[in-house]
Design a protein around this motif. Structure first.
Motif, PDB file in Angstrom:
ATOM      1  N   PRO A   1      16.181  67.623 -45.289  1.00  0.00           N
ATOM      2  CA  PRO A   1      16.560  67.814 -43.432  1.00  0.00           C
ATOM      3  C   PRO A   1      18.206  68.571 -43.933  1.00  0.00           C
ATOM      4  CG  PRO A   1      16.392  65.789 -44.196  1.00  0.00           C
ATOM      5  CD  PRO A   1      15.804  66.157 -44.766  1.00  0.00           C
ATOM      6  N   SER A   2      18.586  69.544 -42.928  1.00  0.00           N
ATOM      7  CA  SER A   2      19.737  70.016 -42.600  1.00  0.00           C
ATOM      8  C   SER A   2      20.625  69.007 -43.397  1.00  0.00           C
ATOM      9  CB  SER A   2      19.500  71.038 -41.812  1.00  0.00           C
ATOM     10  OG  SER A   2      18.989  72.295 -41.362  1.00  0.00           O
ATOM     11  N   PRO A   3      21.769  69.806 -43.429  1.00  0.00           N
ATOM     12  CA  PRO A   3      23.444  69.300 -44.142  1.00  0.00           C
ATOM     13  C   PRO A   3      23.661  68.686 -42.739  1.00  0.00           C
ATOM     14  CG  PRO A   3      23.748  71.615 -44.675  1.00  0.00           C
ATOM     15  CD  PRO A   3      22.279  71.276 -44.432  1.00  0.00           C
ATOM     16  N   PRO A   4      23.382  66.769 -42.397  1.00  0.00           N
ATOM     17  CA  PRO A   4      24.608  66.701 -41.148  1.00  0.00           C
ATOM     18  C   PRO A   4      25.418  66.864 -40.371  1.00  0.00           C
ATOM     19  CG  PRO A   4      24.833  65.168 -43.615  1.00  0.00           C
ATOM     20  CD  PRO A   4      24.168  66.490 -43.688  1.00  0.00           C
ATOM     21  N   ARG A   5      25.169  67.374 -39.568  1.00  0.00           N
ATOM     22  CA  ARG A   5      26.211  67.315 -38.332  1.00  0.00           C
ATOM     23  C   ARG A   5      26.723  66.348 -37.908  1.00  0.00           C
ATOM     24  NH1 ARG A   5      21.771  68.261 -33.314  1.00  0.00           N
ATOM     25  NH2 ARG A   5      21.391  66.084 -34.252  1.00  0.00           N
ATOM     26  N   PRO A   6      28.207  66.881 -37.507  1.00  0.00           N
ATOM     27  CA  PRO A   6      29.011  65.632 -37.449  1.00  0.00           C
ATOM     28  C   PRO A   6      28.375  64.486 -36.650  1.00  0.00           C
ATOM     29  CG  PRO A   6      30.001  68.223 -36.574  1.00  0.00           C
ATOM     30  CD  PRO A   6      28.538  67.519 -37.079  1.00  0.00           C
ATOM     31  N   GLY A   7      28.721  63.053 -36.998  1.00  0.00           N
ATOM     32  CA  GLY A   7      28.591  61.493 -36.578  1.00  0.00           C
ATOM     33  C   GLY A   7      26.696  62.286 -36.668  1.00  0.00           C
ATOM     34  N   ASP A   8      25.857  61.890 -37.944  1.00  0.00           N
ATOM     35  CA  ASP A   8      25.081  62.083 -38.186  1.00  0.00           C
ATOM     36  C   ASP A   8      25.075  61.271 -40.207  1.00  0.00           C
ATOM     37  OD1 ASP A   8      23.936  62.387 -36.385  1.00  0.00           O
ATOM     38  OD2 ASP A   8      22.458  63.958 -36.098  1.00  0.00           O
ATOM     39  N   VAL A   9      23.940  61.057 -40.676  1.00  0.00           N
ATOM     40  CA  VAL A   9      24.214  60.213 -41.976  1.00  0.00           C
ATOM     41  C   VAL A   9      22.529  60.878 -42.628  1.00  0.00           C
ATOM     42  CG1 VAL A   9      25.633  58.701 -41.269  1.00  0.00           C
ATOM     43  CG2 VAL A   9      23.036  58.574 -41.373  1.00  0.00           C
ATOM     44  N   VAL A  10      22.029  61.007 -43.146  1.00  0.00           N
ATOM     45  CA  VAL A  10      20.962  61.395 -44.167  1.00  0.00           C
ATOM     46  C   VAL A  10      20.528  60.183 -44.996  1.00  0.00           C
ATOM     47  CG1 VAL A  10      19.719  63.235 -45.462  1.00  0.00           C
ATOM     48  CG2 VAL A  10      21.213  64.372 -44.002  1.00  0.00           C
ATOM     49  N   LEU A  11      19.205  59.692 -44.777  1.00  0.00           N
ATOM     50  CA  LEU A  11      18.802  58.487 -45.277  1.00  0.00           C
ATOM     51  C   LEU A  11      17.817  58.987 -45.911  1.00  0.00           C
ATOM     52  CD1 LEU A  11      18.635  55.961 -42.721  1.00  0.00           C
ATOM     53  CD2 LEU A  11      20.908  56.393 -44.252  1.00  0.00           C
ATOM     54  N   LYS A  12      17.644  58.652 -47.443  1.00  0.00           N
ATOM     55  CA  LYS A  12      16.699  58.814 -48.358  1.00  0.00           C
ATOM     56  C   LYS A  12      15.564  56.813 -47.847  1.00  0.00           C
ATOM     57  CE  LYS A  12      14.881  58.592 -53.418  1.00  0.00           C
ATOM     58  NZ  LYS A  12      13.840  59.410 -52.648  1.00  0.00           N
ATOM     59  N   VAL A  13      14.495  57.230 -47.504  1.00  0.00           N
ATOM     60  CA  VAL A  13      13.535  56.904 -47.359  1.00  0.00           C
ATOM     61  C   VAL A  13      13.368  55.141 -47.699  1.00  0.00           C
ATOM     62  CG1 VAL A  13      11.823  55.993 -45.668  1.00  0.00           C
ATOM     63  CG2 VAL A  13      12.825  57.161 -45.201  1.00  0.00           C
ATOM     64  N   THR A  14      13.427  53.947 -47.893  1.00  0.00           N
ATOM     65  CA  THR A  14      13.164  53.917 -48.892  1.00  0.00           C
ATOM     66  C   THR A  14      11.800  52.477 -49.018  1.00  0.00           C
ATOM     67  OG1 THR A  14      13.977  51.395 -48.195  1.00  0.00           O
ATOM     68  CG2 THR A  14      15.064  53.355 -50.286  1.00  0.00           C
ATOM     69  N   ARG A  15      11.228  52.113 -47.658  1.00  0.00           N
ATOM     70  CA  ARG A  15      10.470  51.520 -46.531  1.00  0.00           C
ATOM     71  C   ARG A  15      10.119  51.993 -45.035  1.00  0.00           C
ATOM     72  NH1 ARG A  15       8.344  50.066 -49.999  1.00  0.00           N
ATOM     73  NH2 ARG A  15       7.439  48.321 -51.147  1.00  0.00           N
ATOM     74  N   ALA A  16       8.744  52.392 -44.286  1.00  0.00           N
ATOM     75  CA  ALA A  16       8.674  52.678 -43.502  1.00  0.00           C
ATOM     76  C   ALA A  16       7.549  51.681 -42.800  1.00  0.00           C
ATOM     77  CB  ALA A  16       8.386  54.305 -43.100  1.00  0.00           C
ATOM     78  N   ALA A  17       7.374  52.079 -41.910  1.00  0.00           N
ATOM     79  CA  ALA A  17       5.858  51.162 -40.434  1.00  0.00           C
ATOM     80  C   ALA A  17       5.291  52.127 -40.034  1.00  0.00           C
ATOM     81  CB  ALA A  17       6.495  49.383 -40.383  1.00  0.00           C
ATOM     82  N   ILE A  18       4.971  51.206 -39.462  1.00  0.00           N
ATOM     83  CA  ILE A  18       3.895  52.095 -38.446  1.00  0.00           C
ATOM     84  C   ILE A  18       3.138  50.773 -36.968  1.00  0.00           C
ATOM     85  CG2 ILE A  18       3.025  54.286 -39.575  1.00  0.00           C
ATOM     86  CD1 ILE A  18       0.513  52.546 -39.633  1.00  0.00           C
ATOM     87  N   CYS A  19       3.130  51.530 -36.032  1.00  0.00           N
ATOM     88  CA  CYS A  19       2.849  50.402 -34.992  1.00  0.00           C
ATOM     89  C   CYS A  19       2.400  51.252 -34.014  1.00  0.00           C
ATOM     90  CB  CYS A  19       3.863  49.787 -34.064  1.00  0.00           C
ATOM     91  SG  CYS A  19       4.770  51.573 -32.907  1.00  0.00           S
ATOM     92  N   GLY A  20       2.568  50.211 -33.011  1.00  0.00           N
ATOM     93  CA  GLY A  20       0.762  50.694 -32.055  1.00  0.00           C
ATOM     94  C   GLY A  20       1.001  52.002 -31.151  1.00  0.00           C
ATOM     95  N   THR A  21       2.352  52.566 -31.205  1.00  0.00           N
ATOM     96  CA  THR A  21       2.540  53.954 -30.820  1.00  0.00           C
ATOM     97  C   THR A  21       2.672  54.563 -31.324  1.00  0.00           C
ATOM     98  OG1 THR A  21       4.758  52.632 -29.064  1.00  0.00           O
ATOM     99  CG2 THR A  21       5.075  54.955 -29.937  1.00  0.00           C
ATOM    100  N   ASP A  22       3.013  54.572 -32.677  1.00  0.00           N
ATOM    101  CA  ASP A  22       2.669  55.656 -33.914  1.00  0.00           C
ATOM    102  C   ASP A  22       0.922  55.758 -33.358  1.00  0.00           C
ATOM    103  OD1 ASP A  22       4.216  56.138 -34.970  1.00  0.00           O
ATOM    104  OD2 ASP A  22       4.355  54.302 -35.834  1.00  0.00           O
ATOM    105  N   ALA A  23       0.050  55.025 -33.303  1.00  0.00           N
ATOM    106  CA  ALA A  23      -1.426  54.825 -33.463  1.00  0.00           C
ATOM    107  C   ALA A  23      -1.736  55.578 -31.914  1.00  0.00           C
ATOM    108  CB  ALA A  23      -1.953  53.799 -33.343  1.00  0.00           C
ATOM    109  N   ALA A  24      -1.502  55.500 -31.356  1.00  0.00           N
ATOM    110  CA  ALA A  24      -1.838  55.769 -29.499  1.00  0.00           C
ATOM    111  C   ALA A  24      -1.267  57.363 -29.655  1.00  0.00           C
ATOM    112  CB  ALA A  24      -0.867  55.199 -28.443  1.00  0.00           C
ATOM    113  N   GLU A  25      -0.041  58.198 -30.374  1.00  0.00           N
ATOM    114  CA  GLU A  25       0.302  59.402 -30.933  1.00  0.00           C
ATOM    115  C   GLU A  25      -0.290  60.292 -31.824  1.00  0.00           C
ATOM    116  OE1 GLU A  25       2.903  60.914 -29.294  1.00  0.00           O
ATOM    117  OE2 GLU A  25       2.926  59.473 -27.918  1.00  0.00           O
TER     118      GLU A  25
END
Length: 359
Positions: free
Chosen positions: A20-44
């Motif tokens: 990620p680029s340096p965050p713009r005003p109001g944004d943060v960068v996160l190091k993702v520790t856990r993610a999940a998927i759902c039917g929307t992701d599967a449909a895409e």
């Protein structure tokens, strides 16, 4: 960094992309520790783009630690463990000014129109990030967004303690709707209806008073039978099945409410006259309100076993297609599939009955 990038139908690649680029005003960068998927992701992945666009990093359900702050960020510090809402709203349109940010005129979703959290790092507006309580571990916190969607849906229909509620379709969001409805039920009754025995067993573990297999039944007739011919106070359609909305309007009592949550691939026919003469109210629901639904979902997850009951396998990011999106799209997934974005994640799952975050 490594990320799961959507390139088109049947084409999601885990590949090296720019950090990620340096965050713009109001944004943060996160190091993702856990993610999940759902039917929307599967449909895409299966037949998209449906809601998203080609070239985007998938993932709208994730938890992580703040590693970088943009200017003007308050309330969030480097090192904080946070979840992010999925939707980015403008804050100044007609709907945002009335606290209906999920209907924002410029609404965008992380993982669909904006790079999301199926990656090692993700950028998110600080305004939609909320701190995770210490008593809520990452495997529970990652379910905050889908649970928030369910809690928002229930807020739309205004479930009361003494009411009877039928939930049609108890996979994905339907599980979380059952959990929320059961917690609010009081002296009422929550009936889960599906055609899959494992999903029904999970609904029972989440608090449903009855779990009914609708296989081979006329759904409208079944709803009438289960309510002794009077209909349910509230019928929630969360399956997306073609026949379910019409059945829901038949299976609700006079003066009752129908809540439509499941998305449909085509228009559906409803008997409007029958609804009008019985004063049946129709509600719909989409997404969530970050300010109210995300904190409510975090508290719910921290103080219950919802995450433990619904958790499926935790898989590495490299396996997201073959062990995640594909089985989900084909209806073979068992439980909520979690993603560990690190290079060599431990393959674990919460044991049913264990309270998330308990020590």
């Amino acid at each position: 960094m490594r990320a799961a990038v959507f390139h088109g139908a049947g084409d999601v690649r885990v590949e090296e992309v720019a950090d990620p680029s340096p965050p713009r005003p109001g944004d943060v960068v996160l190091k993702v520790t856990r993610a999940a998927i759902c039917g929307t992701d599967a449909a895409e992945w299966d037949h998209g783009p449906v809601l998203g666009r080609s070239g985007v990093v998938l993932g709208h359900e994730f938890v992580g630690r703040v590693v970088e702050l943009g200017s003007d960020v308050t309330g969030v510090r480097v090192g904080d463990r946070v979840v992010s809402g999925a939707g980015i709203s403008c804050g100044h349109c007609h709907w945002c000014l009335r606290s209906r940010t999920n209907l924002c005129a410029e609404y965008r979703t992380l993982g669909l129109q904006v790079d999301g959290g199926l990656a090692e790092y993700v950028t998110s507006p600080a305004s939609i990030c909320r701190a995770v309580p210490d008593r809520c571990d990452d495997d529970a916190a990652v379910m905050t967004q889908p649970l928030a969607v369910a809690l928002h849906a229930l807020s739309r229909v205004g479930q009361r303690h003494e009411e009877s509620v039928a939930v049609i379709g108890v996979g994905g969001i339907g599980w979380f709707i059952v959990a929320g409805a059961s917690r609010r039920a009081g002296d009422g009754r929550v009936v889960a209806i599906d055609i899959d025995a494992e999903r029904l067993a999970t609904a029972t573990a989440l608090g449903a008073h009855e779990a009914i297999d609708a296989t081979g039944h006329d759904l409208a007739a079944l709803l009438q039978e289960l309510s002794d011919g009077s209909g349910f106070d509230v019928v929630i359609e969360a399956s997306g099945a073609a026949h379910a909305p019409a059945a829901a309007t038949v299976g609700v009592r006079r003066g009752g409410r129908v809540l439509l949550v499941g998305l449909h691939a085509a228009p559906r026919e409803l008997d409007l006259t029958r609804m009008i003469v019985r004063e049946v109210d129709i509600f719909t629901s989409v997404a969530h309100i970050c300010d109210s639904d995300i904190p409510a979902a975090l508290d719910f997850l921290a103080d219950s076993d919802v995450a433990a009951v619904t958790a499926g396998p935790t898989i590495p990011l490299d396996a997201v297609v073959d062990e995640g999106l594909r089985p989900l799209a084909e209806g073979r997934a068992k439980g909520k599939i979690l993603i560990a974005p690190g290079s060599e994640p431990e393959r674990v799952r919460l044991e049913p009955g264990a309270v998330a975050g308990a020590t």
